[in-house]
Design a protein around this motif. Sequence first.
Motif, PDB file in Angstrom:
ATOM      1  N   ASP A  96       0.798  -1.232   0.000  1.00  0.00           N
ATOM      2  CA  ASP A  96       0.000   0.000   0.000  1.00  0.00           C
ATOM      3  C   ASP A  96       0.828   1.278   0.000  1.00  0.00           C
ATOM      4  O   ASP A  96       0.287   2.362  -0.217  1.00  0.00           O
ATOM      5  CB  ASP A  96      -0.990  -0.010   1.176  1.00  0.00           C
ATOM      6  N   ASN A  97       2.129   1.186   0.234  1.00  0.00           N
ATOM      7  CA  ASN A  97       3.026   2.351   0.275  1.00  0.00           C
ATOM      8  C   ASN A  97       2.705   3.316   1.406  1.00  0.00           C
ATOM      9  O   ASN A  97       3.276   4.408   1.450  1.00  0.00           O
ATOM     10  CB  ASN A  97       2.998   3.136  -1.050  1.00  0.00           C
ATOM     11  N   THR A  98       1.776   2.981   2.289  1.00  0.00           N
ATOM     12  CA  THR A  98       1.375   3.955   3.313  1.00  0.00           C
ATOM     13  C   THR A  98       1.509   3.439   4.739  1.00  0.00           C
ATOM     14  O   THR A  98       1.570   4.238   5.666  1.00  0.00           O
ATOM     15  CB  THR A  98      -0.099   4.390   3.112  1.00  0.00           C
ATOM     16  N   CYS A  99       1.527   2.137   4.938  1.00  0.00           N
ATOM     17  CA  CYS A  99       1.565   1.622   6.305  1.00  0.00           C
ATOM     18  C   CYS A  99       2.953   1.862   6.912  1.00  0.00           C
ATOM     19  O   CYS A  99       3.892   2.266   6.226  1.00  0.00           O
ATOM     20  CB  CYS A  99       1.198   0.139   6.339  1.00  0.00           C
ATOM     21  N   CYS A 145       5.778  -0.069   5.139  1.00  0.00           N
ATOM     22  CA  CYS A 145       6.092   0.504   3.818  1.00  0.00           C
ATOM     23  C   CYS A 145       6.856   1.813   3.972  1.00  0.00           C
ATOM     24  O   CYS A 145       7.809   2.083   3.239  1.00  0.00           O
ATOM     25  CB  CYS A 145       4.819   0.740   3.003  1.00  0.00           C
ATOM     26  N   CYS A 183       4.506  -5.417   4.389  1.00  0.00           N
ATOM     27  CA  CYS A 183       3.390  -4.467   4.348  1.00  0.00           C
ATOM     28  C   CYS A 183       2.192  -5.049   5.106  1.00  0.00           C
ATOM     29  O   CYS A 183       1.866  -6.223   4.965  1.00  0.00           O
ATOM     30  CB  CYS A 183       2.989  -4.175   2.896  1.00  0.00           C
ATOM     31  N   ARG A 184       1.545  -4.184   5.907  1.00  0.00           N
ATOM     32  CA  ARG A 184       0.380  -4.637   6.693  1.00  0.00           C
ATOM     33  C   ARG A 184      -0.786  -5.019   5.787  1.00  0.00           C
ATOM     34  O   ARG A 184      -1.675  -5.747   6.186  1.00  0.00           O
ATOM     35  CB  ARG A 184      -0.077  -3.536   7.658  1.00  0.00           C
TER      36      ARG A 184
HETATM   37 ZN   LIG Z   1       2.217  -1.214   3.481  1.00  0.00          ZN
END
Ligand SMILES: [Zn+2]
Length: 348
Positions: free
Chosen positions: A105-108, A111, A119-120
């Motif tokens: 997701d590039n956001t957790c 990441c 990644c979660r």
């Molecule tokens: Zn992630």
Amino acid sequence: MVTLRVTPKREAALMKAAQVSKAGAEFEIIKREIPEPNTGQVRIKVNACGICHSDVLVKEGLLPGIQYPRVPGHEVAGVVDEVGAGVTSWKKGQRVGVGWHGGHDNTCRECRRGDFRNCRNVKISGLSYDGGYQQYMVAPVEPLVPIPDGLTDVEAAPLLDAGITTYNALRNSGAVPGDLVAVQGIGGLGHLGVQFASKFGYNVAAIGRGSENAMLAKKLGAHVYIDSQATNAAEALQKLGGARVIIATAPNSKAMSALINGLGPNGKLVVVGAAPDSIEVTPAQLIFGSKTIQGWAAGTPAASEDTLNFCVLTGIRPMIETYPLERVDEAYARMLSGNAQFRVVLTM
Ligand SMILES: [Zn+2]
């Protein structure tokens, strides 16, 4: 003069896919519309897709949350056929693969720390969304891996899971050139593990059941072959000084447990073969000699890219058996039998 303009009804282009309609169901070969890529996605014309033992998870519904019908397949090799909006770094006609890691997701928190592998909200291709047992597949851009010219599609496909798993587990294991590294299991993962271990410069001990794979193991680069049916493999490793690393590829927890005493000081058992039962170990086995047991799953798309390039550089190739998509039942049964030499790959 008035000409009557007849608009032909637009026929959607169809493709073949092998889907599982519900947990435990047989494969169905169906015709369905070729999917369109959305924003941030590409469509891949699939040329080859490996059949991996973990496809059992999808076929039998062994993980919660899988939505059916589902098309399995996470060893996908093909060509970018269409790009969705916002995709600038991948071009139509480019050869690409998709492995087990199906997106992040590039956001957790992981990441943001660059640990995309953990990644979660990690996605698994062929499990979180339809995979490569079909002629066209849509994938997000995060998991895409460029395929180098030196590899064919059927060669690249198994390297995107079986290959990266053993390559990445070994290169992160802490073993350095000259160390005794044992590869347990000469199968789909192990036959690649032996080749990587050899090219990494380790002193390679291949461990198999029976003598039939001895010649092959040596040919793949093993310095020593240990027949775990004829000898106590842990004792054999101790006679060689004790293993710095044992990479356990065969999904057999009893066999893994029996190898722990083959570790040398600071030795590590790296588990990549997924068996449902428990590995047994006593605290004393780990405390004396500071030994470790670690699990390892595949890796990021960048690590897959490294795997493919390393194979081109060193001549490492998977041994494969290919089947056309229509014979998916036979191909899957062959994989399950454990008799395939060594990876089964579907061609479209
Ligand atoms: Zn992630």
